[in-house]
Design a protein around this motif. Structure first.
Motif, PDB file in Angstrom:
ATOM      1  N   HIS A 214      -9.793  19.962  33.471  1.00  0.00           N
ATOM      2  CA  HIS A 214      -8.394  19.561  33.268  1.00  0.00           C
ATOM      3  C   HIS A 214      -8.048  19.746  31.798  1.00  0.00           C
ATOM      4  O   HIS A 214      -8.786  19.284  30.922  1.00  0.00           O
ATOM      5  CB  HIS A 214      -8.169  18.111  33.674  1.00  0.00           C
ATOM      6  CG  HIS A 214      -6.815  17.598  33.310  1.00  0.00           C
ATOM      7  ND1 HIS A 214      -5.653  18.186  33.766  1.00  0.00           N
ATOM      8  CD2 HIS A 214      -6.426  16.561  32.503  1.00  0.00           C
ATOM      9  CE1 HIS A 214      -4.605  17.536  33.277  1.00  0.00           C
ATOM     10  NE2 HIS A 214      -5.047  16.556  32.505  1.00  0.00           N
ATOM     11  N   ILE A 215      -6.928  20.417  31.531  1.00  0.00           N
ATOM     12  CA  ILE A 215      -6.477  20.678  30.165  1.00  0.00           C
ATOM     13  C   ILE A 215      -5.236  19.844  29.891  1.00  0.00           C
ATOM     14  O   ILE A 215      -4.257  19.903  30.644  1.00  0.00           O
ATOM     15  CB  ILE A 215      -6.147  22.167  29.957  1.00  0.00           C
ATOM     16  CG1 ILE A 215      -7.308  23.040  30.427  1.00  0.00           C
ATOM     17  CG2 ILE A 215      -5.816  22.447  28.498  1.00  0.00           C
ATOM     18  CD1 ILE A 215      -6.910  24.478  30.654  1.00  0.00           C
ATOM     19  N   ASP A 216      -5.268  19.093  28.809  1.00  0.00           N
ATOM     20  CA  ASP A 216      -4.177  18.202  28.417  1.00  0.00           C
ATOM     21  C   ASP A 216      -3.620  18.695  27.079  1.00  0.00           C
ATOM     22  O   ASP A 216      -4.277  18.564  26.048  1.00  0.00           O
ATOM     23  CB  ASP A 216      -4.719  16.773  28.292  1.00  0.00           C
ATOM     24  CG  ASP A 216      -3.739  15.811  27.661  1.00  0.00           C
ATOM     25  OD1 ASP A 216      -2.541  15.884  27.992  1.00  0.00           O
ATOM     26  OD2 ASP A 216      -4.178  14.972  26.838  1.00  0.00           O
ATOM     27  N   LEU A 217      -2.419  19.285  27.093  1.00  0.00           N
ATOM     28  CA  LEU A 217      -1.822  19.867  25.887  1.00  0.00           C
ATOM     29  C   LEU A 217      -0.718  18.961  25.368  1.00  0.00           C
ATOM     30  O   LEU A 217       0.304  18.774  26.031  1.00  0.00           O
ATOM     31  CB  LEU A 217      -1.263  21.257  26.185  1.00  0.00           C
ATOM     32  CG  LEU A 217      -2.245  22.284  26.760  1.00  0.00           C
ATOM     33  CD1 LEU A 217      -1.535  23.609  27.016  1.00  0.00           C
ATOM     34  CD2 LEU A 217      -3.440  22.487  25.825  1.00  0.00           C
ATOM     35  N   VAL A 218      -0.919  18.410  24.184  1.00  0.00           N
ATOM     36  CA  VAL A 218       0.008  17.434  23.619  1.00  0.00           C
ATOM     37  C   VAL A 218       0.762  17.982  22.415  1.00  0.00           C
ATOM     38  O   VAL A 218       1.899  17.602  22.147  1.00  0.00           O
ATOM     39  CB  VAL A 218      -0.744  16.143  23.232  1.00  0.00           C
ATOM     40  CG1 VAL A 218       0.215  15.098  22.687  1.00  0.00           C
ATOM     41  CG2 VAL A 218      -1.490  15.589  24.440  1.00  0.00           C
ATOM     42  N   GLY A 219       0.137  18.904  21.658  1.00  0.00           N
ATOM     43  CA  GLY A 219       0.820  19.518  20.528  1.00  0.00           C
ATOM     44  C   GLY A 219       1.821  20.555  21.036  1.00  0.00           C
ATOM     45  O   GLY A 219       2.233  20.527  22.195  1.00  0.00           O
ATOM     46  N   GLY A 220       2.220  21.475  20.180  1.00  0.00           N
ATOM     47  CA  GLY A 220       3.108  22.544  20.629  1.00  0.00           C
ATOM     48  C   GLY A 220       4.456  22.035  21.109  1.00  0.00           C
ATOM     49  O   GLY A 220       4.871  22.304  22.221  1.00  0.00           O
ATOM     50  N   PHE A 221       5.144  21.265  20.250  1.00  0.00           N
ATOM     51  CA  PHE A 221       6.408  20.652  20.651  1.00  0.00           C
ATOM     52  C   PHE A 221       7.626  21.518  20.321  1.00  0.00           C
ATOM     53  O   PHE A 221       8.759  21.092  20.506  1.00  0.00           O
ATOM     54  CB  PHE A 221       6.560  19.266  19.994  1.00  0.00           C
ATOM     55  CG  PHE A 221       6.454  19.300  18.485  1.00  0.00           C
ATOM     56  CD1 PHE A 221       7.559  19.556  17.699  1.00  0.00           C
ATOM     57  CD2 PHE A 221       5.236  19.095  17.871  1.00  0.00           C
ATOM     58  CE1 PHE A 221       7.471  19.585  16.326  1.00  0.00           C
ATOM     59  CE2 PHE A 221       5.120  19.124  16.490  1.00  0.00           C
ATOM     60  CZ  PHE A 221       6.247  19.379  15.712  1.00  0.00           C
ATOM     61  N   THR A 222       7.397  22.746  19.820  1.00  0.00           N
ATOM     62  CA  THR A 222       8.487  23.702  19.626  1.00  0.00           C
ATOM     63  C   THR A 222       8.117  24.998  20.343  1.00  0.00           C
ATOM     64  O   THR A 222       6.938  25.251  20.621  1.00  0.00           O
ATOM     65  CB  THR A 222       8.731  24.010  18.133  1.00  0.00           C
ATOM     66  OG1 THR A 222       7.659  24.837  17.633  1.00  0.00           O
ATOM     67  CG2 THR A 222       8.815  22.730  17.313  1.00  0.00           C
ATOM     68  N   PRO A 223       9.098  25.864  20.632  1.00  0.00           N
ATOM     69  CA  PRO A 223       8.802  27.125  21.324  1.00  0.00           C
ATOM     70  C   PRO A 223       7.871  28.051  20.550  1.00  0.00           C
ATOM     71  O   PRO A 223       7.251  28.937  21.143  1.00  0.00           O
ATOM     72  CB  PRO A 223      10.185  27.755  21.492  1.00  0.00           C
ATOM     73  CG  PRO A 223      11.136  26.611  21.485  1.00  0.00           C
ATOM     74  CD  PRO A 223      10.553  25.630  20.505  1.00  0.00           C
ATOM     75  N   GLU A 224       7.763  27.859  19.235  1.00  0.00           N
ATOM     76  CA  GLU A 224       6.931  28.736  18.414  1.00  0.00           C
ATOM     77  C   GLU A 224       5.479  28.289  18.352  1.00  0.00           C
ATOM     78  O   GLU A 224       4.623  29.021  17.847  1.00  0.00           O
ATOM     79  CB  GLU A 224       7.484  28.814  16.982  1.00  0.00           C
ATOM     80  CG  GLU A 224       8.854  29.442  16.862  1.00  0.00           C
ATOM     81  CD  GLU A 224       9.976  28.536  17.324  1.00  0.00           C
ATOM     82  OE1 GLU A 224      10.988  29.057  17.848  1.00  0.00           O
ATOM     83  OE2 GLU A 224       9.827  27.298  17.181  1.00  0.00           O
ATOM     84  N   MET A 225       5.176  27.098  18.848  1.00  0.00           N
ATOM     85  CA  MET A 225       3.830  26.546  18.740  1.00  0.00           C
ATOM     86  C   MET A 225       3.060  26.775  20.040  1.00  0.00           C
ATOM     87  O   MET A 225       3.643  26.835  21.116  1.00  0.00           O
ATOM     88  CB  MET A 225       3.894  25.053  18.408  1.00  0.00           C
ATOM     89  CG  MET A 225       4.637  24.765  17.114  1.00  0.00           C
ATOM     90  SD  MET A 225       4.945  23.001  16.828  1.00  0.00           S
ATOM     91  CE  MET A 225       3.314  22.445  16.359  1.00  0.00           C
TER      92      MET A 225
END
Length: 318
Positions: A214-225
């Motif tokens: 299971h992958i939990d992605l929390v960062g990347g809060f903008t389209p460029e990230m």
């Protein structure tokens, strides 16, 4: 008007309690307009971000969070995320509480990831990899460990020294925790991979993934990230916290959508679907699942309401 500090929040917002309250709130639903998202120019390497996040329950409470994200704060030994939360009476509009926004955000963000993991991670998950060494890392570790039988935690960061500091923050935990500089090996050996970084290029490679993770992605809060590459998206059954937010703001969703690797119909569900039983989570033991979180004001309102309730309850016991 009450002022609730970060220290008070930590003492009253226990992870498991907050996770269960979030489950109830997603089932019930609240009014959540799209957040206001503004870029703030700086004289440093990266621009800052100003977020305004309102939500309300008719006749109960109105809440608004004011958040800033300044990636270069790390140079000054400050958290990248700062903010405050204001809770108002839903019948009169009178301010009720002024709450530490940074701590509230960390607690509710970690709780949302752990809530998703109750539906998407294997129930026997014992090995957790924490990718990232910021303020969210300890919160995510504690939240996942509160809901899953975690026995071994590895922490990876671009700085081994910072990864060791995160591990050292845990005194007598129920699990073994240590830092690692081998990201690929750690990904391959993990049951749950939680990422909270400011990465703009993918850190997690689909070629490293193993059945049942299971992958939990929390960062990347903008389209460029971006935290996970296209192969991760191709291999996984994809879920988000909210469809509207993730499809507009999360680079790990927006970029695959724009490239035709993912369609909106490929997104299996969000936290509303999962908590209401409208969509199944993990379908079989060896399935790879992925949860992308960008945050929603529902989570802030839920956490703020619970915090005020608990503070008032504790006061009556004194």
């Amino acid at each position: 008007m009450r002022t609730i500090t970060g220290a008070e929040l930590k003492s009253v917002l226990h992870h498991r309690m907050l996770i269960e309250r979030l489950r109830q709130t997603f089932r019930a639903g609240v009014e959540v307009p799209m957040r206001h998202h503004h870029t703030v120019e700086t004289y440093d390497e990266h621009d800052g971000t100003l977020l305004l996040m309102p939500a309300w329950q008719t006749g109960k409470n109105i809440g608004i969070k004011v958040v800033t994200v300044f990636p270069d704060n790390a140079k000054h030994d400050l958290p990248a995320v700062q903010g405050v939360y204001i809770l108002l009476d839903g019948k009169t509009g009178l301010p009720q509480a002024f709450i530490d926004g940074a701590t509230l955000t960390k607690r509710r963000t970690a709780a949302a990831s752990a809530l998703a993991a109750t539906y998407l991670a294997r129930p026997d998950s014992e090995r957790l990899l924490m990718v990232g060494t910021g303020a969210l890392a300890p919160e995510l570790i504690e939240a996942h460990a509160s809901m899953l039988p975690i026995k071994h935690v590895l922490v990876w960061g671009r700085s081994m020294e910072k990864a060791k500091k995160v591990a050292a923050r845990f005194h007598r935990p129920k699990f073994r925790i240590e830092a690692t500089d081998d990201l690929e090996g750690a990904v391959r050996g993990a049951h749950v991979i939680s990422c909270a970084t400011l990465a703009r290029e993918p850190l997690i490679k689909g070629a490293w993934l193993q059945p049942g993770q299971h992958i939990d992605l929390v960062g990347g809060f903008t389209p460029e990230m971006r935290e996970a590459d296209d192969d991760c998206i191709r291999k996984a059954r994809v879920f988000v916290d909210t469809r509207e937010g993730a499809c507009k703001e999360a680079g790990d969703i927006v970029q695959p959508l724009n490239a035709g690797i993912l369609t909106r119909d490929d997104i299996a569900g969000d936290l509303y679907d999962l908590t209401r039983g409208e969509r199944a989570g993990r379908r079989f033991y060896d399935q790879i699942t992925l949860f992308k979180s960008v945050g929603t004001a529902l989570e802030d309102l839920c956490a703020a309401q619970l915090a005020v309730e608990m503070v008032m309850h504790n006061e009556t016991l004194r």
